[in-house]
Design an enzyme around this catalytic site. Structure first.
Site, PDB file in Angstrom:
ATOM      1  CG  ASP A 113      36.318  -4.954  -7.809  1.00 13.52           C
ATOM      2  OD1 ASP A 113      36.713  -5.346  -8.920  1.00 13.52           O
ATOM      3  OD2 ASP A 113      35.111  -4.871  -7.515  1.00 13.52           O
ATOM      4  CD  GLU A 117      36.237  -1.480 -14.548  1.00 14.20           C
ATOM      5  OE1 GLU A 117      35.084  -1.061 -14.337  1.00 14.20           O
ATOM      6  OE2 GLU A 117      36.488  -2.678 -14.787  1.00 14.20           O
TER       7      GLU A 117
END
Length: 520
Positions: free
Chosen positions: A15, A173
């Site tokens: 991420d 996301e």
């Protein structure tokens, strides 16, 4: 022309988010249940990175309790620089996967100290920050929804409202808003963070939308390919000092037979971006690419830590917390002393200090003095999936915890005093799953092919090195353990106190390969 190897940061650093300040680049990643949280990296060329700290390095900033399950905790930070301040916003996710909200911390210097957090009450995870010319701050979260906030107080001033949620893939996301040439580009990952992961993008004249999707969405995905890098997604855009554009993203390097296994989690990759008709284009994320024009390699980080410094290096992490009563660098100068806080690695609350595995083929070793205690080296995915080699009571043993099963695989008598423990991982000459020692090979074929991603070998060194056991690496993979993390290899104590003189985490060259071919 310089070529760079992918991943640019190996090991479980998923991420990613990145920002540039002048000629310096800063990147952060998720840390989940580990303390300290949000590792922070610095680079001068987007290729060579050095960890300079952790953003959430005080227990009060994190708030991770002992009942927090593995793979919960700190999710998907974003790092930005605005008006002389560095900002990091991230999500804290609790038991059951329920978001407990977002937190924002600031610092004038990337090395810190970082402020105590302010909290932002918005739904979703993966928060992003972006500023308009008039100073308006926009926060976007998974969903995808955007709100106007005050990042100094965390107050939600307006919204959230739905914006654009990708091209139809599940779990939209990792939104990132970037203002480029008069457009607001909304970068979104979708398809889930596994094999179907993808990156899509849309643009609008305002952060409020409406957003026009890119006609070639998803503009990056390796799904349904045989490329060596998979699960490409959760990306962030950055413009280099020379005007070129780059994408920092997560990906995996699966190995072994179907369904293939990745053991180091989701790693950090870099890919060049070109613009066509106002849209970014990324071809494939390859193991090697031509490097950015700036080329600024750091001096290699030492593989060995002799514990001579006054503080622990920022690479060292522990599950959920690291109480001051559980470790010391002063009790025995030049040694790291650990005091047992729990009797087993199978439950939270144990004393464990480790670092992410960063090489597919590696040799990890440590000099250990167990005294009257018990401890050693552990390869950890979570409380239900770990292998360890430990010493205590005049004996060395290898223990495997795989789901509901816990077994002592091998043991041998050892002399009192310091010993060297060794764990090696190898991706060649991988053993079948039924074989744990050379003696078992004499029983004949085990009836199953060698299909795992690697083999882990456990040895103890006294007057000579003695191999105790070899175990199948698939049981310490994301596919078997589930969750969002990767392997962490480190030191632990489960009884009394155990002292460690040094710890070495060195890459190894696979048999039949040239040095450096693991992409680390």
């Amino acid at each position: 022309m310089h070529m760079y190897d992918n991943p640019v940061i190996s090991g479980f650093y998923p991420d990613p988010s990145v920002c540039r300040v002048g000629s310096d680049y800063y990147a952060v990643s998720s840390s989940f249940e580990y303390f300290p949280g949000v590792p922070l990296f610095h680079s001068r060329d987007l290729v060579h990175w050095r960890q300079i700290g952790n953003v959430l390095d005080r227990p009060g900033q994190l708030g991770l309790t002992e009942d927090l399950p593995s793979s919960r905790g700190i999710y998907a930070p974003t790092i930005r620089h605005h008006d002389g301040l560095f900002y990091v916003i991230t999500s804290r996710v609790g038991a059951g996967g329920v978001p407990a909200g977002h937190l924002v911390v600031t610092s004038e210097r990337p090395e810190g100290p970082w402020s105590d957090p302010v909290h932002v009450d918005l739904p979703g995870v993966d928060p992003d920050l972006a500023w308009d010319d008039d100073g308006t701050c926009w926060c976007s979260c998974s969903g995808v929804r955007t709100a106007r906030i005050d990042p100094s107080t965390g107050a939600v001033l307006e919204g959230p409202w739905p914006t654009w949620s990708g091209s139809g893939g599940q779990y939209p996301e990792a939104p990132h808003l970037h203002r480029i040439d008069g457009w607001w580009y909304l970068l979104v990952s979708e398809g889930g963070t596994g094999d179907g992961h993808a990156v899509s993008i849309a643009r609008g004249r305002s952060p409020r939308g409406p957003f026009e999707p890119c006609p070639s969405n998803p503009f990056l995905s390796h799904r349904s390919t045989d490329l060596p890098i998979q699960s490409t997604g959760h990306a962030d855009l950055v413009q280099a000092a020379d005007g070129t554009w780059w994408l920092l993203l997560l990906g995996t390097r699966p190995r072994g037979a179907f369904p293939r296994f990745h053991v180091m989690g989701r790693e950090m990759f870099l890919a060049p971006v070109r613009w066509e008709d106002g849209w970014p284009v990324v071809d494939q994320v390859r193991p090697q690419h031509p490097a950015p024009s700036a080329w600024h390699p750091w001096a290699p980080e030492p593989t060995r830590d002799d514990f001579d410094a006054a503080t622990l290096s920022p690479v060292w992490i522990s599950p959920r917390s690291r109480p001051d009563t559980s470790w010391s660098l002063d009790d025995r100068r030049g040694w790291l002393t650990l005091w047992a806080a729990g009797p087993s690695l199978d439950r939270p609350g144990c004393t464990f200090v480790g670092r992410r595995q960063q090489h597919l083929d590696c040799r990890v070793s440590a000099r250990v003095d167990p005294g009257t205690g018990r401890g050693g080296l552990c390869v950890r995915m979570d409380e239900a999936h770990h292998y360890e080699i430990e010493v205590g009571g005049g004996e060395a043993s290898v223990v495997a915890r795989i789901g509901p099963l816990r077994q002592t695989v091998a043991r041998c008598a050892v002399p009192s005093g310091p010993l060297t423990l060794v764990i090696e991982t190898r991706t060649t000459d991988v053993l079948p799953p039924a074989v744990t020692s050379a003696a078992e090979l004499e029983l004949g074929p085990p009836g199953a092919e060698a299909a795992g991603p690697d083999t882990l070998a456990f040895s103890v060194v006294g007057t000579e090195e003695t191999l105790l056991a070899e175990l199948d690496g698939r049981y310490l993979s994301t596919q078997l353990s589930t969750g969002f993390t990767g392997r962490v290899i480190g030191m632990y104590a489960t009884e009394g106190s155990v002292a460690f003189d040094w710890f070495d985490h060195a890459p190894a060259t696979p048999a039949g390969a040239d040095a450096g071919t693991d992409g680390s």
